[in-house]
Scaffold this active site. Structure first.
Site, PDB file in Angstrom:
ATOM      1  N   GLU A 172       0.813  -1.233   0.000  1.00  0.00           N
ATOM      2  CA  GLU A 172       0.000   0.000   0.000  1.00  0.00           C
ATOM      3  C   GLU A 172       0.840   1.274   0.000  1.00  0.00           C
ATOM      4  O   GLU A 172       0.623   2.183   0.811  1.00  0.00           O
ATOM      5  CB  GLU A 172      -0.982  -0.030   1.183  1.00  0.00           C
ATOM      6  CG  GLU A 172      -1.917  -1.232   1.093  1.00  0.00           C
ATOM      7  CD  GLU A 172      -2.998  -1.269   2.163  1.00  0.00           C
ATOM      8  OE1 GLU A 172      -2.969  -0.453   3.099  1.00  0.00           O
ATOM      9  OE2 GLU A 172      -3.887  -2.134   2.061  1.00  0.00           O
TER      10      GLU A 172
ATOM     11  N   ASN B 295       2.479  -4.843  -3.291  1.00  0.00           N
ATOM     12  CA  ASN B 295       1.060  -5.203  -3.158  1.00  0.00           C
ATOM     13  C   ASN B 295       0.242  -3.941  -2.881  1.00  0.00           C
ATOM     14  O   ASN B 295       0.694  -3.056  -2.157  1.00  0.00           O
ATOM     15  CB  ASN B 295       0.969  -6.161  -1.953  1.00  0.00           C
ATOM     16  CG  ASN B 295      -0.330  -6.906  -1.825  1.00  0.00           C
ATOM     17  OD1 ASN B 295      -0.783  -7.533  -2.782  1.00  0.00           O
ATOM     18  ND2 ASN B 295      -0.941  -6.876  -0.646  1.00  0.00           N
TER      19      ASN B 295
ATOM     20  N   HIS C  53      -9.920  -6.160  -3.048  1.00  0.00           N
ATOM     21  CA  HIS C  53     -11.032  -5.899  -2.114  1.00  0.00           C
ATOM     22  C   HIS C  53     -12.114  -5.153  -2.900  1.00  0.00           C
ATOM     23  O   HIS C  53     -12.013  -3.950  -3.129  1.00  0.00           O
ATOM     24  CB  HIS C  53     -10.549  -5.091  -0.912  1.00  0.00           C
ATOM     25  CG  HIS C  53      -9.593  -5.863  -0.055  1.00  0.00           C
ATOM     26  ND1 HIS C  53      -9.960  -7.026   0.593  1.00  0.00           N
ATOM     27  CD2 HIS C  53      -8.281  -5.661   0.239  1.00  0.00           C
ATOM     28  CE1 HIS C  53      -8.917  -7.498   1.261  1.00  0.00           C
ATOM     29  NE2 HIS C  53      -7.888  -6.699   1.056  1.00  0.00           N
TER      30      HIS C  53
ATOM     31  N   GLU D 168      -5.754 -10.749  -2.088  1.00  0.00           N
ATOM     32  CA  GLU D 168      -6.645 -10.592  -0.915  1.00  0.00           C
ATOM     33  C   GLU D 168      -8.105 -10.509  -1.356  1.00  0.00           C
ATOM     34  O   GLU D 168      -8.892  -9.728  -0.807  1.00  0.00           O
ATOM     35  CB  GLU D 168      -6.275  -9.324  -0.132  1.00  0.00           C
ATOM     36  CG  GLU D 168      -4.816  -9.257   0.263  1.00  0.00           C
ATOM     37  CD  GLU D 168      -4.455  -8.022   1.092  1.00  0.00           C
ATOM     38  OE1 GLU D 168      -5.362  -7.336   1.584  1.00  0.00           O
ATOM     39  OE2 GLU D 168      -3.249  -7.754   1.227  1.00  0.00           O
TER      40      GLU D 168
ATOM     41  N   ASP E 293     -11.840 -10.368  -1.920  1.00  0.00           N
ATOM     42  CA  ASP E 293     -13.164 -10.536  -1.311  1.00  0.00           C
ATOM     43  C   ASP E 293     -14.098  -9.543  -1.995  1.00  0.00           C
ATOM     44  O   ASP E 293     -13.664  -8.504  -2.475  1.00  0.00           O
ATOM     45  CB  ASP E 293     -13.181 -10.430   0.224  1.00  0.00           C
ATOM     46  CG  ASP E 293     -12.555  -9.174   0.811  1.00  0.00           C
ATOM     47  OD1 ASP E 293     -12.367  -8.178   0.082  1.00  0.00           O
ATOM     48  OD2 ASP E 293     -12.260  -9.181   2.020  1.00  0.00           O
TER      49      ASP E 293
HETATM   50  C1  XIL Z   1      -6.601  -6.733   7.597  1.00  0.00           C
HETATM   51  C2  XIL Z   1      -6.935  -7.952   8.437  1.00  0.00           C
HETATM   52  O1  XIL Z   1      -7.791  -8.803   7.722  1.00  0.00           O
HETATM   53  C3  XIL Z   1      -7.553  -7.546   9.751  1.00  0.00           C
HETATM   54  O2  XIL Z   1      -7.684  -8.668  10.604  1.00  0.00           O
HETATM   55  C4  XIL Z   1      -6.702  -6.489  10.440  1.00  0.00           C
HETATM   56  O3  XIL Z   1      -7.362  -6.043  11.600  1.00  0.00           O
HETATM   57  C5  XIL Z   1      -6.454  -5.327   9.507  1.00  0.00           C
HETATM   58  O4  XIL Z   1      -5.847  -5.798   8.319  1.00  0.00           O
HETATM   59  N1  XIL Z   1      -5.091  -4.799   3.130  1.00  0.00           N
HETATM   60  C6  XIL Z   1      -4.081  -5.610   3.592  1.00  0.00           C
HETATM   61  C7  XIL Z   1      -4.379  -6.562   4.681  1.00  0.00           C
HETATM   62  O5  XIL Z   1      -2.993  -5.618   3.021  1.00  0.00           O
HETATM   63  O6  XIL Z   1      -3.246  -6.789   5.498  1.00  0.00           O
HETATM   64  C8  XIL Z   1      -5.540  -6.116   5.528  1.00  0.00           C
HETATM   65  O7  XIL Z   1      -5.842  -7.143   6.474  1.00  0.00           O
HETATM   66  C9  XIL Z   1      -6.736  -5.796   4.660  1.00  0.00           C
HETATM   67  C10 XIL Z   1      -6.397  -4.676   3.709  1.00  0.00           C
END
Ligand code: XIL
Length: 341
Positions: free
Chosen positions: A153, A194, A230, A258, A260
């Site tokens: 990020e 990432n 996401h 990641e 979802d």
């Molecule tokens: C999130 C986790 O799922 C949570 O449990 C935690 O509280 C916060 O982080 N981007 C990322 C991940 O790179 O590491 C994050 O994970 C979600 C967003």
């Protein structure tokens, strides 16, 4: 014979109804995996053996990412004091099952150990802190990690660099420090950068393209771009495949790291059906891009999704519901791998 050829040969005799997500990913030479966090695991706050049993199913999940256990706050809570218990709880399960592991993440402004910002370090000090952190954590798991998200990020939405403590103190050279430390620590791990909202074409993806071009030109060891994924039901960018391809064209691997796809609650049949289509589209986009190496979902059951805790009124983003029943999204993923698009 290549493993995917073996798997294809086996799969022709497996009826589609019993086919599973990682098995079908393998037929395209890719993997399918999931993140997993500590609470439901042995030793966690809410042990959930049924969860662990499903997590261990290599036909659905070939690659596991510790959700939180490898982040800076967990691995180096105090300077020079390294702790690996949470990560090990996830890794031990994956290793026992023969699942591979994505490492997430060395350098991130969020979930950072507080001492890193509180110390008001100068450029030289912070550079050596990044080096020591990445080198130590990556080396600890040398030979065990498939991919590392070395930096997470780093961008603003407009494609400029996020003003993190790392960027503000060091400037762009912190990328090279982190990637070189990781490469030296584990030469076999593939090293990724990432981010989120780089799923489709747009200014943030362009920022990523420009950075990776520059890093490659400067011989910084970078092997891949991680696209978090996401997403929101019914609101996916329409050019995910084109975007993954523009990343791949830089000469790096691409992974969806990641995934979802959340919805406004309550859940309805219509939203579940749209979610099924959305998952199919993301998977088909990865399948269509040769250097898209695989897809990870950000945990597999709605029971343990991070979404409801962070996005008010939203939830149900994963392919299994809170009772571990498969949702239409599961079959969307399957169709993404299996069908011709
Ligand atoms: C999130 C986790 O799922 C949570 O449990 C935690 O509280 C916060 O982080 N981007 C990322 C991940 O790179 O590491 C994050 O994970 C979600 C967003």
């Amino acid at each position: 014979m290549h493993i995917s050829a073996v798997v294809s040969a086996v799969l022709v005799v497996v009826p589609a109804a019993s086919a599973q997500l990682n098995l079908w990913a393998l037929t395209s030479g890719k993997y399918f995996g999931t993140a997993s966090d500590n609470p439901p695991l042995p030793g966690g706050s809410t042990p959930d053996p049924k969860y662990v049993k499903k997590l261990s199913d290599t036909l659905d999940f070939g690659v596991i990412t510790p959700t939180n256990g490898l982040k800076w706050f967990a691995t180096e809570p105090n300077r020079g004091n390294f702790t690996f218990a949470d990560a090990d709880a996830v890794l031990n399960i994956a290793k026992r099952n023969g699942q591979r592991i994505r490492g997430h993440t060395c350098v991130w402004h969020s979930q950072l150990a507080p001492w890193v910002e509180a110390g008001n370090f100068n450029k030289k000090e912070l550079t050596s802190i990044i080096h020591d952190h990445c080198h130590t954590v990556v080396k600890h798991y040398k030979g065990q990690i498939l991919h590392w998200d070395v930096v997470n990020e780093a961008f603003n939405e407009d494609g400029t660099f996020r003003e993190t403590v790392f960027y503000k103190t060091i400037g762009e050279s912190y990328f090279a420090t982190a990637f070189k430390a990781a490469r030296a620590a584990d030469p076999k791990a593939k090293l990724f950068i990432n981010d989120y909202n780089i799923d489709g074409l747009g200014p943030k993806s362009t920022g990523m393209v420009n950075l990776v071009k520059k890093l490659k030109k400067d011989k910084v060891p970078i092997d891949g771009i991680g696209v978090q994924g996401h997403l929101v039901v019914g609101q996916l960018p329409t050019n995910i495949r084109e975007n993954l391809q523009q990343f791949a064209d830089l000469g790096v691997d691409v992974a969806i790291t990641e995934l979802d796809i959340r919805m406004d609650l309550p859940v309805t049949e219509a939203k579940l059906e749209q979610q099924r289509k959305d998952y199919e589209y993301v998977i088909a986009s990865c399948k269509a891009v040769k250097r898209c190496v695989g897809v990870t979902i950000w945990d597999w059951t709605d029971k343990y999704s991070w979404v409801p805790g962070v996005f008010a009124g939203e939830g149900a983003p994963l392919p299994w519901d809170e009772n571990f029943n498969k949702k239409p999204a599961y079959y969307g993923i399957l169709d993404g791998w299996v069908k011709r698009h």
